[in-house]
Design a protein around this motif. Structure first.
Motif: not given
Length: 384
Positions: A106-110, A238-245, A252-256
């Protein structure tokens, strides 16, 4: 007259004689506490042994509308493989991956995670190995391990039995929440490599291994290691990689939307983030699953649809991204060493062709979510 019932043998019953060794529990804590403490940053207050874990969330004051995201999970029957091989230091990473990668969807950082280990008997070294794996998973995810519990259940579980569960909480700005409402026609479907089977479908895999008469200790040339080592490969986090994206200025804003491919396979999980009227058309020809997937199919004569509805087939996370920024997203993932590729596109659901081949099928309404659909077509390279 004293009418208090006495043990038939005349011996006093203690907690230890009932099967619970509190001293062993204390020894396990001593063995694990350094690994747990290594996940704590300055925002974690207190230490091991407190009744509750404390995290300073003063940073949330900077959010306009912070949303808390939570998740809980376990690792299923993969534990049976760990027990059979007496290798317990990877299961913890599996647990973290199953939990925090649902939060990042959902775009959240743990922010913080807790764990629970139930066992028939506390073996300090085994419990410490499990928790070290959890701590390593939290380190990879950038998440603090702030608490846990180990409980002995003699009489309910055999001395060698154990199970693990975990829960975590994260935060996302409301304006940055990812999900179906952001998905648009023309979005690119990006699939990210799994490290292996991850932690789903092991009831199927174990049944195949048993029916084929395979030994976990036997070397499989396709894997370059033993069968047991392949089956215990920990879940990719995948968390750290996705948060980096999500945080990179280039993307910015690319991932929907994101989809964590767990139980039910790629199509069923991707369908959970597809909005009404849209469909993800995925082409199997665009990636080749690791050999473990074809070997499970071969050893058990498992039908491909059954395999796909159970295992991740080599794609552990999916992103739906704006077409004009897909290359940048792939570039950021490549910089971080995560294999990824475009495997499809988002189209109008009404434009999907009628399945014209035995391997073409459409999945919709999966896991109780009534939204869009996913169509799988084509075939993996090297698969008949």
């Amino acid at each position: 007259m004293n009418t208090t019932p006495r043990p038939a043998s005349g011996d006093a019953i203690t907690y230890a004689s009932a099967g619970v060794d509190t001293a062993a529990g204390d020894r396990a804590v001593e063995l694990m506490k350094e690994a747990v403490a290594a996940t704590h940053g300055p925002d974690v207050l207190g230490g091991i042994g407190a009744f509750a874990g404390l995290v300073d969330v003063s940073a949330l004051k900077e959010y306009r509308r912070p949303l808390l995201a939570s998740s809980t999970d376990g690792v299923g029957t993969k534990i049976a493989i760990a027990r059979a091989l007496d290798v317990h230091d990877t299961i913890g990473q599996d647990l973290v991956g199953m939990v925090v990668d649902d939060i990042v969807v959902v775009g959240a950082a743990p922010l913080a995670m807790t764990d629970y280990i139930a066992c028939g008997a506390v073996v300090p070294e085994r419990i410490a190995d499990i928790v070290r794996g959890i701590a390593e998973g939290c380190r990879l995810a950038g998440c603090a391990l702030v608490g846990g519990e180990t409980a002995e259940h003699p009489g309910l579980m055999s001395p060698e039995d154990y199970d693990v569960a975990g829960a975590a909480v994260g935060v996302v700005e409301a304006d940055d929440l990812l999900g179906p409402d952001r998905v648009r026609q023309g979005d690119v479907v990006i699939g990210m490599d799994a490290s292996g089977l991850h932690s789903n479908g092991y009831s199927l895999v174990r049944a195949v291994v048993s029916a084929a008469g395979l030994s976990l200790e036997q070397r499989v040339e396709d894997f370059g290691r033993t069968l047991g080592e392949e089956l215990l490969e920990p879940t990719r986090i995948y968390t750290a990689d996705l948060l980096a994206v999500l945080r990179d200025a280039r993307t910015a804003g690319a991932v929907h939307a994101l989809s964590h491919v767990t139980g039910g396979g790629l199509a069923a999980n991707l369908a959970r983030v597809m909005p009404h009227g849209l469909a993800a058309r995925v082409d199997r020809a665009l990636w080749e699953p690791a050999p473990v997937f074809s070997r499970v199919a071969e050893w058990g004569s498992v039908p491909q649809f059954d395999l796909e509805g159970t295992l991740n087939m080599g794609i552990g996370m999916v992103a739906l991204v704006a077409q004009e920024q897909a290359d940048q997203v792939l570039a950021v993932l490549a910089e971080r060493g995560l294999g990824a590729r475009a495997i499809g596109e988002v189209v109008a659901e009404e434009s999907l062709p009628e399945p014209g081949h035995a391997l073409e099928h459409v999945v919709a309404g999966a896991k109780g979510v009534e939204g869009g659909a996913v169509m799988l077509a084509g075939q993996h390279p090297g698969w008949a």
